[in-house]
Motif scaffolding. Sequence first.
Motif, short mmCIF file in Angstrom:
data_model
loop_
_atom_site.label_atom_id
_atom_site.label_comp_id
_atom_site.label_asym_id
_atom_site.label_seq_id
_atom_site.Cartn_x
_atom_site.Cartn_y
_atom_site.Cartn_z
N ASN A 97 -6.19 2.95 -11.32
CA ASN A 97 -4.98 3.38 -12.02
C ASN A 97 -4.96 2.83 -13.27
N LEU A 129 2.45 1.69 -3.70
CA LEU A 129 1.50 2.28 -4.47
C LEU A 129 1.27 3.66 -4.23
N THR A 183 -6.06 -5.36 -2.49
CA THR A 183 -5.25 -4.28 -2.73
C THR A 183 -4.93 -4.09 -4.05
N GLU A 194 1.67 6.69 -7.20
CA GLU A 194 0.38 7.53 -7.38
C GLU A 194 0.38 9.05 -7.26
N TYR A 246 -6.52 -1.20 -6.69
CA TYR A 246 -5.40 -0.24 -7.34
C TYR A 246 -5.72 -0.17 -8.76
N LYS A 272 0.78 -1.17 0.05
CA LYS A 272 -0.05 0.00 -0.01
C LYS A 272 0.74 1.30 0.15
#
Length: 291
Positions: free
Chosen positions: A58, A23, A50, A27, A54, A20
């Motif tokens: 994305n 990521l 997760t 981002e 995502y 997490k």
Amino acid sequence: MKTPILSIITVNFNNNEGLKKTLRSIETQSYTSYEHIIIDADSNDGSKETIEKYSERNTRLTYWVSEKDNGIYDGMNKGIRQAKGEYLYFLNSGDCLQGDILKKISFDGTKYIYGDMVLINNQEHRKETGPDYPDLIFFFYNALAHQACFIHHSLFADKLYDTRYKIIADWGHSFQSIIMEGCSYRHIPSTIAECDGTGISSNYIDVQTERLKWLKENLSHQLYSTYIDILEYNKSEFKAIIPTMNHTKKFQKRARKLICWLLKLNAIFSSHHTPAEDIYNSILYRPFSNK
């Protein structure tokens, strides 16, 4: 999506919280010419969920998979096979990009572009600065951490990471590319990422053992022996005076006689002698310092 300049490859196994963080650091980047590839090793800690969330938000996540593999380098090789970018960058779960760093990188065709990184060990933060000129001495005692490297895709055309090695396959790839093949490289004085400093690569003896094995398997006997000689010279307390001793042949002969006499005297008065193998190992496994 047009062909990206950069492929970010993330390998994960049961590190959902670390994933997490990774990521989120991706981002926050304002740089847009990248694709993201995630290789999960069949995690059961919520990582897959997760990744699914995502992927919904994305569009630059172009590929992900969750399946068993044969270790971190097998996962990284899977990512390489899917990558379409001119450059590859490995940011595994728990590693985080520093600030809005990607917009500062000039992808100019240099084969190895690398910067600095921060190692986190419990509450301790230690900056690791990349060398301007990575030579043989640097590579034996150090590595260009993949979290700080942007590697041209062409360097993987005929050589993926060697999965026989569990710790130093990325080191071997950079050694072969930069030292043995003479590819172009450039150090940028910026911190690229921060990463966990307590992983398997933090065990210095294990790392050096694998490096030694790689060198024996990839260098000729003559080159390997010469490399060890260079290391011995670099570690020697006599390094500073050897150039002076080599000034004239007459002085060399006198110095040699004196040193031989001192060695005999030392053998007489020493309570024990150090086997050659012990000296050899002390050179190989002693951490290197520039000081």
